[in-house]
Design an enzyme around this catalytic site. Sequence first.
Site, PDB file in Angstrom:
ATOM      1  N   ASP A   9     -24.272   1.651 -14.959  1.00  0.00           N
ATOM      2  CA  ASP A   9     -24.080   3.094 -15.206  1.00  0.00           C
ATOM      3  C   ASP A   9     -24.039   3.972 -13.947  1.00  0.00           C
ATOM      4  O   ASP A   9     -24.657   5.054 -13.922  1.00  0.00           O
ATOM      5  CB  ASP A   9     -25.168   3.633 -16.149  1.00  0.00           C
ATOM      6  CG  ASP A   9     -25.130   3.001 -17.532  1.00  0.00           C
ATOM      7  OD1 ASP A   9     -24.348   2.067 -17.738  1.00  0.00           O
ATOM      8  OD2 ASP A   9     -25.903   3.441 -18.411  1.00  0.00           O
ATOM      9  N   LYS A 100     -20.648   1.086 -23.579  1.00  0.00           N
ATOM     10  CA  LYS A 100     -21.678   1.069 -24.624  1.00  0.00           C
ATOM     11  C   LYS A 100     -21.942   2.473 -25.123  1.00  0.00           C
ATOM     12  O   LYS A 100     -21.716   3.446 -24.390  1.00  0.00           O
ATOM     13  CB  LYS A 100     -22.971   0.467 -24.052  1.00  0.00           C
ATOM     14  CG  LYS A 100     -23.519   1.229 -22.843  1.00  0.00           C
ATOM     15  CD  LYS A 100     -24.681   0.490 -22.208  1.00  0.00           C
ATOM     16  CE  LYS A 100     -25.113   1.125 -20.898  1.00  0.00           C
ATOM     17  NZ  LYS A 100     -25.702   2.453 -21.029  1.00  0.00           N
ATOM     18  N   CYS A 145     -31.696   2.697 -18.313  1.00  0.00           N
ATOM     19  CA  CYS A 145     -30.679   1.671 -18.582  1.00  0.00           C
ATOM     20  C   CYS A 145     -30.850   0.425 -17.724  1.00  0.00           C
ATOM     21  O   CYS A 145     -30.545  -0.681 -18.179  1.00  0.00           O
ATOM     22  CB  CYS A 145     -29.285   2.275 -18.456  1.00  0.00           C
ATOM     23  SG  CYS A 145     -28.955   3.415 -19.840  1.00  0.00           S
TER      24      CYS A 145
HETATM   25  C1  VGL Z   1     -29.365   6.646 -19.153  1.00  0.00           C
HETATM   26  C2  VGL Z   1     -30.609   8.333 -20.070  1.00  0.00           C
HETATM   27  C3  VGL Z   1     -29.690   8.497 -21.062  1.00  0.00           C
HETATM   28  C4  VGL Z   1     -29.199   5.633 -18.070  1.00  0.00           C
HETATM   29  C5  VGL Z   1     -28.434   6.802 -20.148  1.00  0.00           C
HETATM   30  O1  VGL Z   1     -28.053   5.231 -17.768  1.00  0.00           O
HETATM   31  O2  VGL Z   1     -30.229   5.204 -17.519  1.00  0.00           O
HETATM   32  N1  VGL Z   1     -30.443   7.405 -19.130  1.00  0.00           N
HETATM   33  N2  VGL Z   1     -28.616   7.722 -21.104  1.00  0.00           N
END
Ligand code: VGL
Length: 195
Positions: A9, A100, A145
Amino acid sequence: MSRALIIVDVQNDFCEGGSLAVDGGSQVAADIGEHLGRHGQDYSVVVATADWHVDPGDHWSSDPDYRTSWPVHCRAGSEGAQFHPSLAPALQHVQAVFRKGEHEAAYSGFEGTTEAHGRTTGLTEWLTEREVRGVDVVGLATDHCVRATALDAAGAGFRTRVLTGLCAGVSPETTEQALAELREAGVEVVEGAPA
Ligand code: VGL
């Protein structure tokens, strides 16, 4: 042992200037490219995950608690969902991207899928088909994540390391908790980044 690098991410919304910015995110993007420049030969495959929300329900909130609900982020197809520009050198090594969270929260990259030749494949299957036995997990955010991806990797039987020097977290407290939980689950937490 064949090992994969999983880049979690590293998207604009999780870096400085994004809607859910993590301090140090853009530096992590650049550092992952340098790591691959030095250690690319250590990995038999390199993959990336991406948060890719169409309508994730109460994962998005106008009054987020920053634990289970969050400001709008990583809307599918938006600028915020694109990989950070500083990740470009690393992306040259990436063989597949696992998206995702279209219609729900999805913290783990192992909830993601990739499309190729009309076939949809999940991360466990994709890695297993390539005889991967170990994974290094890096990216954003350590306490969400990265944590969930590394826990699932260990749970699926991969020998799992988290390279903390190539990760950044939302908050110091939850990052420390996450690292303790990962160690407990048998994940090797590597302090800093390999030289
Ligand atoms: C994430 C919070 C909400 C991440 C994703 O990628 O860590 N954190 N959505």
